[in-house]
Design an enzyme around this catalytic site. Sequence first.
Site, PDB file in Angstrom:
ATOM      1  N   GLY A 148       0.834  -1.206   0.000  1.00  0.00           N
ATOM      2  CA  GLY A 148       0.000   0.000   0.000  1.00  0.00           C
ATOM      3  C   GLY A 148       0.860   1.243   0.000  1.00  0.00           C
ATOM      4  N   ARG A 204       0.447  -5.289  -6.589  1.00  0.00           N
ATOM      5  CA  ARG A 204       0.654  -6.663  -6.129  1.00  0.00           C
ATOM      6  C   ARG A 204       1.142  -7.489  -7.320  1.00  0.00           C
ATOM      7  NH1 ARG A 204      -1.448  -8.190  -1.618  1.00  0.00           N
ATOM      8  NH2 ARG A 204      -2.645  -6.672  -0.411  1.00  0.00           N
ATOM      9  N   ASP A 219       6.050  -5.283   5.718  1.00  0.00           N
ATOM     10  CA  ASP A 219       6.863  -6.488   5.914  1.00  0.00           C
ATOM     11  C   ASP A 219       6.591  -7.563   4.861  1.00  0.00           C
ATOM     12  OD1 ASP A 219       4.550  -7.467   6.984  1.00  0.00           O
ATOM     13  OD2 ASP A 219       5.451  -8.227   8.825  1.00  0.00           O
ATOM     14  N   THR A 262       4.544   2.314   5.582  1.00  0.00           N
ATOM     15  CA  THR A 262       3.155   1.871   5.705  1.00  0.00           C
ATOM     16  C   THR A 262       2.482   2.746   6.741  1.00  0.00           C
ATOM     17  OG1 THR A 262       1.723   0.158   6.640  1.00  0.00           O
ATOM     18  CG2 THR A 262       4.013   0.062   7.268  1.00  0.00           C
ATOM     19  N   ASP A 298       0.328   2.031   8.859  1.00  0.00           N
ATOM     20  CA  ASP A 298      -0.174   1.331  10.047  1.00  0.00           C
ATOM     21  C   ASP A 298       0.758   1.365  11.257  1.00  0.00           C
ATOM     22  OD1 ASP A 298      -2.663   0.561   9.090  1.00  0.00           O
ATOM     23  OD2 ASP A 298      -1.828  -1.157   8.033  1.00  0.00           O
ATOM     24  N   ASP A 314       2.973  -0.724  12.205  1.00  0.00           N
ATOM     25  CA  ASP A 314       2.878  -2.001  12.911  1.00  0.00           C
ATOM     26  C   ASP A 314       4.035  -2.930  12.558  1.00  0.00           C
ATOM     27  OD1 ASP A 314       2.183  -2.435  10.307  1.00  0.00           O
ATOM     28  OD2 ASP A 314       0.418  -3.645  10.740  1.00  0.00           O
ATOM     29  N   ARG A 360      -6.244  -2.949   9.959  1.00  0.00           N
ATOM     30  CA  ARG A 360      -6.831  -4.283   9.988  1.00  0.00           C
ATOM     31  C   ARG A 360      -6.307  -5.107  11.160  1.00  0.00           C
ATOM     32  NH1 ARG A 360      -6.910  -5.670   3.871  1.00  0.00           N
ATOM     33  NH2 ARG A 360      -8.230  -3.836   3.626  1.00  0.00           N
TER      34      ARG A 360
END
Lengths: 320, 320, 320, 320
Positions: free
Chosen positions: A11, A72, A103, A126, A128, A130, A172
């Site tokens: 993303g 992708r 990752d 990213t 997120d 995370d 998510r």
Amino acid sequence: MQRIGLLTSGGDASGMNSSIRAVVRKAIYHGLEVIGIRRGYSGFIEADMGPMNLGSVADIIGRGGTILHTARSERFKTKEGRALAMENIQRFGIQGLVVIGGDGSFTGASILHQEYGIPMIGVPGTIDNDIAGTDYTIGFDTAVNTVVDAINKIRDTATSHERTFVIEVMGRNSGNIALAAGLAGGAESILIPEIPFNIEEICQKLLRGIKRGKLHSIILVAEGAASGIDIGRQVKEQIGFDTKVTILGHLQRGGTPTAFDRILAARLGAKAVELLMAGETNKMVGIKAGEIVATDLTEVIGKPSPINKNMYELAKILSI
Amino acid sequence: MQRIGLLTSGGDASGMNSSIRAVVRKAIYHGLEVIGIRRGYSGFIEADMGPMNLGSVADIIGRGGTILHTARSERFKTKEGRALAMENIQRFGIQGLVVIGGDGSFTGASILHQEYGIPMIGVPGTIDNDIAGTDYTIGFDTAVNTVVDAINKIRDTATSHERTFVIEVMGRNSGNIALAAGLAGGAESILIPEIPFNIEEICQKLLRGIKRGKLHSIILVAEGAASGIDIGRQVKEQIGFDTKVTILGHLQRGGTPTAFDRILAARLGAKAVELLMAGETNKMVGIKAGEIVATDLTEVIGKPSPINKNMYELAKILSI
Amino acid sequence: MQRIGLLTSGGDASGMNSSIRAVVRKAIYHGLEVIGIRRGYSGFIEADMGPMNLGSVADIIGRGGTILHTARSERFKTKEGRALAMENIQRFGIQGLVVIGGDGSFTGASILHQEYGIPMIGVPGTIDNDIAGTDYTIGFDTAVNTVVDAINKIRDTATSHERTFVIEVMGRNSGNIALAAGLAGGAESILIPEIPFNIEEICQKLLRGIKRGKLHSIILVAEGAASGIDIGRQVKEQIGFDTKVTILGHLQRGGTPTAFDRILAARLGAKAVELLMAGETNKMVGIKAGEIVATDLTEVIGKPSPINKNMYELAKILSI
Amino acid sequence: MQRIGLLTSGGDASGMNSSIRAVVRKAIYHGLEVIGIRRGYSGFIEADMGPMNLGSVADIIGRGGTILHTARSERFKTKEGRALAMENIQRFGIQGLVVIGGDGSFTGASILHQEYGIPMIGVPGTIDNDIAGTDYTIGFDTAVNTVVDAINKIRDTATSHERTFVIEVMGRNSGNIALAAGLAGGAESILIPEIPFNIEEICQKLLRGIKRGKLHSIILVAEGAASGIDIGRQVKEQIGFDTKVTILGHLQRGGTPTAFDRILAARLGAKAVELLMAGETNKMVGIKAGEIVATDLTEVIGKPSPINKNMYELAKILSI
């Protein structure tokens, strides 16, 4: 090392372009050449790549998204796809890779390294936040500011109409955006995937707020915790409040990067080039305690990146 | 005229506070007193009102929403509710009303005038810009800028991923926000309730774009024309494109007002006070060709406010 | 500890209000009372203070400046002034102090502690980010983003007119704002007080840029390094370039705080309350390596807070 | 008409790129070719020009400045310079010109028309909004919003420190920016070149404000009315107030254009192409009462564009 390849994958995140600029300029400064690969790993397979120079990265420091595009690639997941990729890597004389992404993106390059020995360094990009091995990922600060701006706007209406609003944000598997934006925006309740929530408790808090004269409330929901629409419906069922639901969606990825994301992106990108030049591989650059560090990918991929529980508790206390 | 009442009614719009400030300061400048009524017509019925002074409107010029709050009142729609309202109006010595809101809001005060003779002037405050008698309503410019900002952010991601995005914006009966934001943001297709659309044509345009090398597209949909999710599904069915859908929702109402909305709000609010002082009633203030004018409510309520067809055609030409 | 006093002192910084909110709410959560002191130490002397409750801090999380106001107090620097302050502190039953400000502000409370034993905790709020004991001060991130936004705007004009612009930013003793904003905004030269600069070198860089086809340049100057107007004149004298100079000035203090500043402000404010409750004094809260920590004031006041030399070198490399 | 030339001239204004995009796309839509001239009239003399296509204007709709750049040309003011320009115009097969800029820019093309008969249409692009024949110029709305944003930020500090601030804005011959931004931002005094001011009156107003409990004031000064620094000094001399002065400078030109400026720019640009196609010349397009119109240049160049006195009076009343 004379020629490195650079790609963005996964993303998009605001600040990726600032990182691309840093990789290219840092490499050129040290006499290296840079090949930009377009559309993530697909670009390797389709040989959609070409040289980058100072002009390629002029005027991109403040632009969201990624000028290298991202996609992708199912084919790259196959052995045959990677063989084709490697052929093109050799054809273009690429001797090392910088991969900006999440990752999952690092895994791709890591397998390529295992199979063909091509060195690779990952840069965490990213929204997120995370990824283990770094306190911040590129794009997180911008995304959080976008959500806080949305909370501000929606609160104007929530206050004027004395209503409860539910805002669903990205995340998510991670509540980081919701937690940071909720604390910064003063959300009354924050629902994140890492911590189970209880709809009755949320409703009791709404009722206590009303009793105390509070005229509006904002419930911030990470998509991984629940759907905003479900939460709205449950609040209606339990205590009869009509809520309005907003789903911020892809709004959270783009926009001009904040100063924080630009600086982080520049520092991480430059460090990635240094590591390749020093003969390193299979590492991710990151920021830890204000210092730019490198972490072995084995400690990054698939490792948990827990939320800050203190911040979660603080958000609760401050939203009384 | 010695004492006027002021209320905001209907959906909130950014700039309402700037207008409240102008009404209060202009009235005080001319020696009038102002009673603020809270929560729209409900405030009349529940006597939820009180005097406003210079301090009441300090520091609100740049804040979204309305400090007087707003609400729907079912009771005010009944004769008995309005009788109660009129009692309170008299109890507080109010001799004229300024109503900031949409045309539904003006209807309420207009009926009160018919029944009890209390003078009223309307100020058009609604993000939809769909009220006859004014070229612009308060809140429209801010809402359009918010949508354009969202388009900018989403385009970063659309470009990076080479995908089609659908963005649903407000406008149940009016395509004004979609049209203005679509033209300003360069949306590839704009769907509005005023003009029938053809999903096949939209899909053909997407395909032509792809052929020409266009890597992304944004379809902007006014909620009154179609649901963004439906459009996304239809595009998928017709040509197999995976689209992402964002619904901006209540994000579009709030936020600090633009300079344009603040100036418009100030000028309209001040004019409303002047009209009440001049003994006028049943009029709405508006801006026409850059001039502040008053229009009889009979030419406002229920009258169509057509979109600008030239702008629609221009948006089509520029998005080739 | 049952009742704490809270003041802001020194130059205002965006996020101070977020910190005030956190101190008040955290204290109330733990059953403490909060007395807000207005206008810094002047408020103690003039007994300009009063109780704060949840309502006092409603709706301030996103507002720049400080609702408690701030001022310099010459009287507080005298023994007699502090005696008067202490009288009022006792009269209001204040048992501990939270001081949000710079290191000069901490000194004031620290002396009061020495003289009268009243516990105090400092919260670093200043846009300069030049306080030892914390990686970030409240207001810095917002100021840097404001400067980057200005650079973006000015670059549009610099590019269109193919000219060199000089932008002077805040930082009398510290180049932190200039360095961070210059790196984030891609300034071609960054002049800071910590590192001597050479006008000839800057001019040579401008000439090299021109030769390479670069059509514009931005020189970012911290006010402590040089005056923007001087730099403009020297460039003119040395190589004949007509430059335009912008002095950002007080623009850099205010505005709605970024998410980063809000979160930092909340965490630091809450920690200050915890420390007072734990019987601590003469400490400053700060963020170090992502953790909220407390540092003894002896290691804060008058201690150097060096700039990040790596970032300075990186900015040079990336602006080739 | 088969091939038109397009240039931007004079000071850059945000929205010029949106207008460039509209001219190019509208022309291509109608089968015309477009030659872009770089650096204003210099580009004609130096033959610095080339064809533009859909790709030339991709992704510029939201960018400040002008991709065609702009410059002053002393040579074009000479007969010999214009002869050279005309040679190049013929060499490139240009049959008509669209000039985006201020009225000085229109004069240049107008003389060329007189001397050589080449048709030309002007598009008003300047932040000052001081051109007869149009209610708004491209870039004005963006500039006003930038100033209002600065006022907001500075007011945070003014309030926190209880001080008077002077802000100097652009406008050598026109008070339009100061007036609009002052009304929108709630400035306490607005000084513009069109209306003589009296420093004693301004000081009296400051004193009255203080008496009434007002803790801060903002004096907005158009550069054509006075220097901000002078006003600050005079206030100090007259009533002893220490003021802070900010000079916004070139900050006001750039930045992403507002929706209003983008739409205006698109409509005006498209209209200019239509006029050339219809065989018109020596006209300026403009917006009057919401309609796009054409005005003969004889009614534009050198004609006064008076400020809106009602707005000036209103700003005074609302800042009591």
